[in-house]
Design a protein around this motif. Structure first.
Motif, PDB file in Angstrom:
ATOM      1  N   LYS A  23       3.767   1.621   4.022  1.00  0.00           N
ATOM      2  CA  LYS A  23       2.707   1.330   5.039  1.00  0.00           C
ATOM      3  C   LYS A  23       3.742   2.371   6.747  1.00  0.00           C
ATOM      4  O   LYS A  23       3.389   2.772   7.461  1.00  0.00           O
ATOM      5  CB  LYS A  23       2.482   0.153   5.257  1.00  0.00           C
ATOM      6  CG  LYS A  23       1.421  -0.309   4.342  1.00  0.00           C
ATOM      7  CD  LYS A  23       0.813  -1.736   4.878  1.00  0.00           C
ATOM      8  CE  LYS A  23      -0.265  -2.072   3.556  1.00  0.00           C
ATOM      9  NZ  LYS A  23      -0.643  -2.879   3.766  1.00  0.00           N
ATOM     10  N   SER A  26       4.565   6.050   6.059  1.00  0.00           N
ATOM     11  CA  SER A  26       3.372   6.760   6.577  1.00  0.00           C
ATOM     12  C   SER A  26       3.164   7.369   7.844  1.00  0.00           C
ATOM     13  O   SER A  26       2.347   8.007   8.108  1.00  0.00           O
ATOM     14  CB  SER A  26       2.280   5.799   6.459  1.00  0.00           C
ATOM     15  OG  SER A  26       1.560   5.603   4.599  1.00  0.00           O
ATOM     16  N   SER A  30       3.180  10.845   9.003  1.00  0.00           N
ATOM     17  CA  SER A  30       1.804  11.356   9.769  1.00  0.00           C
ATOM     18  C   SER A  30       1.887  12.107  11.330  1.00  0.00           C
ATOM     19  O   SER A  30       0.918  12.432  11.917  1.00  0.00           O
ATOM     20  CB  SER A  30       0.985  10.827   9.921  1.00  0.00           C
ATOM     21  OG  SER A  30       1.310   9.549  10.483  1.00  0.00           O
ATOM     22  N   HIS A  38      -3.312  12.127   4.646  1.00  0.00           N
ATOM     23  CA  HIS A  38      -2.702  11.877   3.520  1.00  0.00           C
ATOM     24  C   HIS A  38      -3.586  10.350   2.574  1.00  0.00           C
ATOM     25  O   HIS A  38      -4.093   9.413   3.622  1.00  0.00           O
ATOM     26  CB  HIS A  38      -0.797  11.266   3.945  1.00  0.00           C
ATOM     27  CG  HIS A  38      -0.877  10.408   4.208  1.00  0.00           C
ATOM     28  ND1 HIS A  38      -0.361   9.391   5.342  1.00  0.00           N
ATOM     29  CD2 HIS A  38      -0.717   9.396   4.011  1.00  0.00           C
ATOM     30  CE1 HIS A  38      -0.417   8.302   5.397  1.00  0.00           C
ATOM     31  NE2 HIS A  38      -0.471   7.480   4.506  1.00  0.00           N
TER      32      HIS A  38
END
Length: 96
Positions: A23, A26, A30, A38
């Protein structure tokens, strides 16, 4: 568009920690130029196996722009210690 496909085998009993770290990771991926989207999915039959699908505008956005950036070192420090064996990354392009 290029689809990066990676099968991630996470060390047994580390899946909760991996998902938490992912998390955080990510947000790193991004934010990269050329990133589109993704998704991370967990295998039903092998519960410590995941598939990571990342869409990039170009191959170079992943292999050069991300992999050769300081952000990749952050990604690596968050995630790479979870894998056994270390994953193979492949890139695909849409045909039909």
């Amino acid at each position: 568009m290029i689809l990066e496909v990676t099968i991630l085998d996470v060390k047994p009993n580390m899946t909760v920690e991996f998902e938490t770290a992912f998390k955080t990771a990510s947000a790193i991926i991004s934010s990269r130029p050329g990133y589109i989207s993704h998704e991370l999915q967990r295998c039903i039959e092998t519960t410590n196996r995941y598939i990571l699908l990342v869409r990039w505008h170009s191959l170079e956005d992943h292999t050069v722009g991300f992999r050769q950036s300081p952000d990749y070192q952050k990604w690596r420090s968050l995630l790479h210690h979870f894998y056994d064996p270390f994953p193979t990354v492949e890139h695909y392009e849409l045909i039909v």
